[in-house]
Design a protein around this motif. Sequence first.
Motif, PDB file in Angstrom:
ATOM      1  N   THR A 106       0.803  -1.226   0.000  1.00 34.62           N
ATOM      2  CA  THR A 106       0.000   0.000   0.000  1.00 34.62           C
ATOM      3  C   THR A 106       0.834   1.273   0.000  1.00 34.62           C
ATOM      4  O   THR A 106       0.329   2.343  -0.338  1.00 34.62           O
ATOM      5  N   ALA A 146      -1.620   6.373   6.128  1.00 33.79           N
ATOM      6  CA  ALA A 146      -1.105   5.123   5.578  1.00 33.79           C
ATOM      7  C   ALA A 146      -1.718   3.916   6.275  1.00 33.79           C
ATOM      8  O   ALA A 146      -2.025   2.904   5.627  1.00 33.79           O
ATOM      9  N   GLU A 147      -1.920   4.026   7.587  1.00 29.96           N
ATOM     10  CA  GLU A 147      -2.454   2.882   8.326  1.00 29.96           C
ATOM     11  C   GLU A 147      -3.929   2.607   8.000  1.00 29.96           C
ATOM     12  O   GLU A 147      -4.451   1.534   8.319  1.00 29.96           O
ATOM     13  N   GLU A 148      -4.597   3.580   7.371  1.00 29.94           N
ATOM     14  CA  GLU A 148      -6.000   3.383   7.006  1.00 29.94           C
ATOM     15  C   GLU A 148      -6.174   2.695   5.654  1.00 29.94           C
ATOM     16  O   GLU A 148      -7.271   2.212   5.354  1.00 29.94           O
TER      17      GLU A 148
END
Length: 216
Positions: free
Chosen positions: A3, A17-19
Amino acid sequence: METASLLPCPLFRGIAAEELPALLKCLNGYEKSYQRQEILLHAGELCERFGILVSGTVQILKEDHHGNATLVAQVLPGELFAEAFVCGAMPLSVTVTAAANSTVLWLDYRRFLSPCEKACVFHRQLTANLLKILATRNRFLTGRLEHLSQRSLREKVLSFLEEQVQIQGSSSVQLPFDRQGMADYLAADRSALSAVLSRMQKDGAIQYHKNHFTLL
């Protein structure tokens, strides 16, 4: 699915980014690889997914009834394609083909319209980003129409180069097309384009080497 490479994509602007993993799952996203010259989408198709180019190069082609293809756009990594047709629920009027070995992330547009039961917080940001992308694409098409409306091929070339100078913020620009791609984009014969470019360089209007042009 990796991602991190998706973060520069304008569709994901403002999203952490973590989503991204949860977001891609929510949008029923999946990656698919294509070989050079493989067709991704055919003219006449009605699609429910649009693509984000992860790697490689994709071309958008418009064919006339004689089978002659005109290059409408060249898609680079991080850019979307087919989103306008999907959002408008319209059959494709263009063909999408891989100009190099490419990987595409496909997203389900229906998931934009019907957020998941968890009411993910990133849906509003995604919708705003998509609207901005559509507005930018409309401006791009308007610009191309302006180039093609010029009377002579020389004027088309100047109109196109002036736009690139404005976009890139420099009188020296790197074009996104090879010579054939530039000819297709300007709806011109490649030999005629080469002749015009040569004359323009002799006249002192431009300098160029391969895809690097300087507007004098």
